[in-house]
Enzyme design. Structure first.
Site, short mmCIF file in Angstrom:
data_model
loop_
_atom_site.label_atom_id
_atom_site.label_comp_id
_atom_site.label_asym_id
_atom_site.label_seq_id
_atom_site.Cartn_x
_atom_site.Cartn_y
_atom_site.Cartn_z
N SER A 116 0.82 -1.20 0.00
CA SER A 116 0.00 0.00 0.00
C SER A 116 0.87 1.27 0.00
CB SER A 116 -0.97 -0.07 1.19
OG SER A 116 -1.95 0.91 1.10
N ASP A 166 -10.38 -4.42 -4.62
CA ASP A 166 -9.76 -3.36 -3.81
C ASP A 166 -10.60 -2.08 -3.90
OD1 ASP A 166 -8.06 -1.48 -2.60
OD2 ASP A 166 -6.27 -2.49 -3.33
N HIS A 197 -8.20 -4.86 -0.36
CA HIS A 197 -6.90 -4.20 -0.12
C HIS A 197 -5.99 -5.07 0.75
CE1 HIS A 197 -4.51 -0.64 -0.75
NE2 HIS A 197 -4.27 -0.51 0.54
C1 MLT Z 1 -1.33 6.05 -0.03
O1 MLT Z 1 -1.70 7.05 0.57
O2 MLT Z 1 -0.13 5.75 -0.21
C2 MLT Z 1 -2.39 5.16 -0.58
O3 MLT Z 1 -3.61 5.82 -0.58
C3 MLT Z 1 -2.48 3.88 0.17
C4 MLT Z 1 -2.80 4.10 1.61
O4 MLT Z 1 -1.90 4.30 2.39
O5 MLT Z 1 -3.98 4.06 1.97
#
Ligand code: MLT
Length: 218
Positions: A116, A166, A197
């Site tokens: 992520s 996701d 996710h």
């Molecule tokens: C981010 O902010 O890098 C992406 O939206 C993934 C997350 O951290 O939720």
């Protein structure tokens, strides 16, 4: 008004954990990059599940969003603070140099494993410091930004793992990132998982198999 460019802090500036390789000193090192709200201990188990022998280097993101560690600032969900992203990416590259020296790591066997937010800074590292990683496993990444000029990523292997359900990362983002890596010359593989996710056991096993087939340049 002239604004002074911030200079990234140098050295081992990230709070981190380093786990030496289990067996062979010439093993690869997994650079573990957690998601929003994670820390330096979060992905150690995942790292071990992905490779029983690798050294593990696991930094904690230096940004706090309402108390949750991240690797760079964002303005909203999926909307990144580009200036900070670039700054933090250079900072992470500097940390990798310092850690390689401090722990005697073979920089040519450094493989990022990002989840992520961690996958997003790993993708940014591939774009801005194309020589810094031998390979990367990116779980649920987005396009961190579209590089003006594509980097040279031939010789770099990238696994992009997306979740078909996701809610955070649209499918189109995953496909566009894969396309950017391919057009940059990377050996890029796309893996879709029937999940959201969160990671599934099946894709961890897939990534483990993918990592075991990596061949390093030297
Ligand atoms: C981010 O902010 O890098 C992406 O939206 C993934 C997350 O951290 O939720």
């Amino acid at each position: 008004m002239v604004t002074e460019r911030r200079k990234p802090a140098e050295g081992l500036v990230f709070v981190h954990r380093f786990v030496p390789p289990e067996v062979k000193p010439e093993s690869m090192t997994l650079l573990l990059l957690h998601g929003t709200g994670g820390d330096e201990s979060d992905l150690l188990q995942l790292g071990r599940a992905l490779s029983p022998d690798a050294a593990l280097l696991s930094p904690r993101g230096r940004i706090l969003e309402n108390g949750a560690p991240r690797f760079f600032r964002r303005l909203a969900e999926g909307v990144f603070d580009m200036e900070d992203l670039v700054f933090r990416t250079h900072e992470l590259a500097g940390f990798l140099d310092a850690a390689s020296r401090a722990y005697g790591l073979d920089a040519s066997r450094l493989v990022a494993v990002g989840y992520s937010n961690g996958a997003n800074i790993a993708a940014s590292l591939l774009f801005l410091h194309p020589g810094s990683l031998a390979a990367a496993v990116l779980f649920r990444p987005m396009v961190p930004f579209t590089p003006g000029k594509l980097p040279h990523l031939s010789g770099t292997s990238v696994l992009v793992a997306g979740g078909l359900r996701d809610q955070i990362v649209p499918r189109e983002q995953t496909e566009r990132l894969l396309d950017l890596f391919k057009r940059s010359g990377a050996d890029a593989t796309l893996h879709w998982e029937e999940s959201g996710h969160a990671l599934s056991e099946a894709e961890i096993q897939f990534a483990r198999g993918w990592l075991s087939k990596l061949r390093f340049q030297r």
